[in-house]
Design a protein around this motif. Structure first.
Motif, PDB file in Angstrom:
ATOM      1  N   LYS A 115      80.345 -77.667 -40.956  1.00  0.00           N
ATOM      2  CA  LYS A 115      81.816 -78.523 -41.233  1.00  0.00           C
ATOM      3  C   LYS A 115      82.509 -77.617 -40.578  1.00  0.00           C
ATOM      4  CE  LYS A 115      81.307 -75.170 -44.684  1.00  0.00           C
ATOM      5  NZ  LYS A 115      81.322 -74.697 -46.468  1.00  0.00           N
ATOM      6  N   ASN A 137      79.796 -81.283 -45.168  1.00  0.00           N
ATOM      7  CA  ASN A 137      80.715 -80.576 -45.876  1.00  0.00           C
ATOM      8  C   ASN A 137      80.010 -79.563 -47.226  1.00  0.00           C
ATOM      9  OD1 ASN A 137      83.360 -82.259 -45.073  1.00  0.00           O
ATOM     10  ND2 ASN A 137      82.827 -83.795 -46.411  1.00  0.00           N
ATOM     11  N   GLY A 138      79.388 -79.486 -46.486  1.00  0.00           N
ATOM     12  CA  GLY A 138      78.055 -78.805 -47.058  1.00  0.00           C
ATOM     13  C   GLY A 138      76.707 -78.699 -47.483  1.00  0.00           C
ATOM     14  N   SER A 139      76.081 -77.489 -48.098  1.00  0.00           N
ATOM     15  CA  SER A 139      74.489 -77.839 -47.699  1.00  0.00           C
ATOM     16  C   SER A 139      74.166 -78.627 -46.630  1.00  0.00           C
ATOM     17  CB  SER A 139      73.926 -79.338 -48.973  1.00  0.00           C
ATOM     18  OG  SER A 139      74.300 -79.019 -50.052  1.00  0.00           O
ATOM     19  N   GLU A 141      72.423 -76.950 -43.632  1.00  0.00           N
ATOM     20  CA  GLU A 141      71.672 -76.820 -43.534  1.00  0.00           C
ATOM     21  C   GLU A 141      70.117 -77.583 -43.667  1.00  0.00           C
ATOM     22  OE1 GLU A 141      73.128 -74.933 -45.338  1.00  0.00           O
ATOM     23  OE2 GLU A 141      73.304 -73.107 -44.544  1.00  0.00           O
ATOM     24  N   ASP A 154      76.612 -72.914 -38.854  1.00  0.00           N
ATOM     25  CA  ASP A 154      76.681 -72.548 -40.062  1.00  0.00           C
ATOM     26  C   ASP A 154      77.034 -70.821 -39.767  1.00  0.00           C
ATOM     27  OD1 ASP A 154      77.805 -73.339 -42.276  1.00  0.00           O
ATOM     28  OD2 ASP A 154      76.689 -73.820 -42.806  1.00  0.00           O
ATOM     29  N   ILE A 155      78.294 -71.510 -41.509  1.00  0.00           N
ATOM     30  CA  ILE A 155      77.791 -69.488 -41.233  1.00  0.00           C
ATOM     31  C   ILE A 155      76.440 -68.712 -42.262  1.00  0.00           C
ATOM     32  CG2 ILE A 155      79.257 -67.869 -43.469  1.00  0.00           C
ATOM     33  CD1 ILE A 155      81.732 -69.013 -43.408  1.00  0.00           C
ATOM     34  N   VAL A 156      76.112 -67.957 -41.474  1.00  0.00           N
ATOM     35  CA  VAL A 156      74.635 -67.022 -42.187  1.00  0.00           C
ATOM     36  C   VAL A 156      75.120 -65.635 -42.809  1.00  0.00           C
ATOM     37  CG1 VAL A 156      72.969 -65.816 -41.407  1.00  0.00           C
ATOM     38  CG2 VAL A 156      73.579 -67.876 -40.614  1.00  0.00           C
ATOM     39  N   GLU A 157      75.236 -65.423 -44.109  1.00  0.00           N
ATOM     40  CA  GLU A 157      75.243 -64.089 -44.175  1.00  0.00           C
ATOM     41  C   GLU A 157      74.165 -63.551 -45.005  1.00  0.00           C
ATOM     42  OE1 GLU A 157      78.527 -63.883 -48.272  1.00  0.00           O
ATOM     43  OE2 GLU A 157      78.262 -61.949 -48.520  1.00  0.00           O
ATOM     44  N   THR A 158      73.391 -63.753 -45.826  1.00  0.00           N
ATOM     45  CA  THR A 158      72.046 -62.813 -46.104  1.00  0.00           C
ATOM     46  C   THR A 158      70.880 -63.567 -45.283  1.00  0.00           C
ATOM     47  OG1 THR A 158      71.688 -64.355 -47.970  1.00  0.00           O
ATOM     48  CG2 THR A 158      72.888 -62.260 -48.478  1.00  0.00           C
ATOM     49  N   GLY A 159      71.508 -64.521 -44.630  1.00  0.00           N
ATOM     50  CA  GLY A 159      70.011 -65.048 -44.260  1.00  0.00           C
ATOM     51  C   GLY A 159      69.394 -65.298 -45.198  1.00  0.00           C
ATOM     52  N   THR A 160      69.233 -65.828 -46.667  1.00  0.00           N
ATOM     53  CA  THR A 160      68.676 -66.349 -47.246  1.00  0.00           C
ATOM     54  C   THR A 160      68.336 -68.153 -47.529  1.00  0.00           C
ATOM     55  OG1 THR A 160      69.715 -64.561 -48.802  1.00  0.00           O
ATOM     56  CG2 THR A 160      68.282 -66.655 -49.448  1.00  0.00           C
ATOM     57  N   THR A 161      69.686 -68.338 -47.313  1.00  0.00           N
ATOM     58  CA  THR A 161      69.444 -69.917 -47.043  1.00  0.00           C
ATOM     59  C   THR A 161      68.511 -70.196 -46.028  1.00  0.00           C
ATOM     60  OG1 THR A 161      72.039 -69.924 -48.137  1.00  0.00           O
ATOM     61  CG2 THR A 161      71.286 -72.141 -47.123  1.00  0.00           C
TER      62      THR A 161
END
Ligand code: PRP
Length: 208
Positions: A115, A137-139, A141, A154-161
């Motif tokens: 994005k 625009n999203g998803s 991964e 992309d953004i990685v926060e918890t790494g779960t995705t």
């Protein structure tokens, strides 16, 4: 009266709690309604509830005096506004990720799904690496899983995705967090009000 653009969602809720805690409350925000503008004359604030990626646009055009926006959006769109304070909320990282078994082929341009096309372009320019951008625009991964791209930015926060899709971080591009930003003329003409809020916020953040 200060017009504050608040990003709708989880980050906005946290930021609102922080602002309410230092006297900029507006109880109507908790009401079960679809109002997008809520005002509290007594606290001298008017909250504008907007899409996170649009906050900087409202600020740049002067539709809001100040607001809260992620560093990712500031880096991506480089709006002509002032960045006043790091709120240390919504912390995450902008990363390059790919399938766990990925091995880069240096003989051809890297296909990058993202994005954040400007962040990705600038990053790979700094590495002198030729790329082909696939704007999504999203998803994001899903792109390397389907062979649409080699990597994602992309953004990685918890790494779960990433984990749940068998991807992993290959490089960290930059840390991200929420920033308090201001319109340039508001900063001049509502300087006392804005600085008052900034000082209170700084104190609150230091006490945490
Ligand atoms: C963001 C980001 C990742 C995910 C990372 O997506 O694009 O997909 O969060 O978070 P995690 O590391 O905690 O799993 P978002 O939820 O904003 O939705 P999107 O796919 O529409 O961009």
């Amino acid at each position: 009266m200060l017009n504050i653009a608040l990003p709708k969602g989880r980050l906005g809720d946290k930021v609102y709690d922080l602002l309410a805690g230092i006297g900029y409350d507006c109880s109507e925000i908790y009401d079960d309604n679809r109002k997008l503008i809520v005002t509290n004359e007594k606290s001298g604030v008017c909250y504008l509830l907007v899409k996170p990626s649009d906050v900087a646009i409202y600020i740049e055009h002067g539709a809001a005096d100040i607001g809260i926006v992620g560093k990712d959006i500031l880096e991506e769109s480089r709006p002509d506004i002032y960045e006043l304070l790091d709120l240390k909320l919504g912390k995450c990282n902008m990363c390059v990720a790919a399938p766990e078994s990925y091995i880069e082929d240096l003989d051809r341009p890297l296909r990058v799904a993202t994005k954040f096309t400007n962040i990705a372009k600038n990053y790979y320019i700094s590495l002198n690496r030729e790329i082909e951008i696939i704007k999504l625009n999203g998803s994001i991964e899903i792109a390397p899983l389907l062979g649409l791209s080699d990597v994602i930015v992309d953004i990685v926060e918890t790494g779960t995705t990433l984990r749940e899709n068998h991807l992993k971080v290959f490089e960290k591009i930059m840390p991200i967090s929420a920033r308090l930003v201001a319109n340039k003329s508001s900063y001049k003409f509502k300087n006392a009000e804005i600085l008052n809020l900034v000082t209170k916020l700084e104190k609150e953040l230091a006490d945490k």
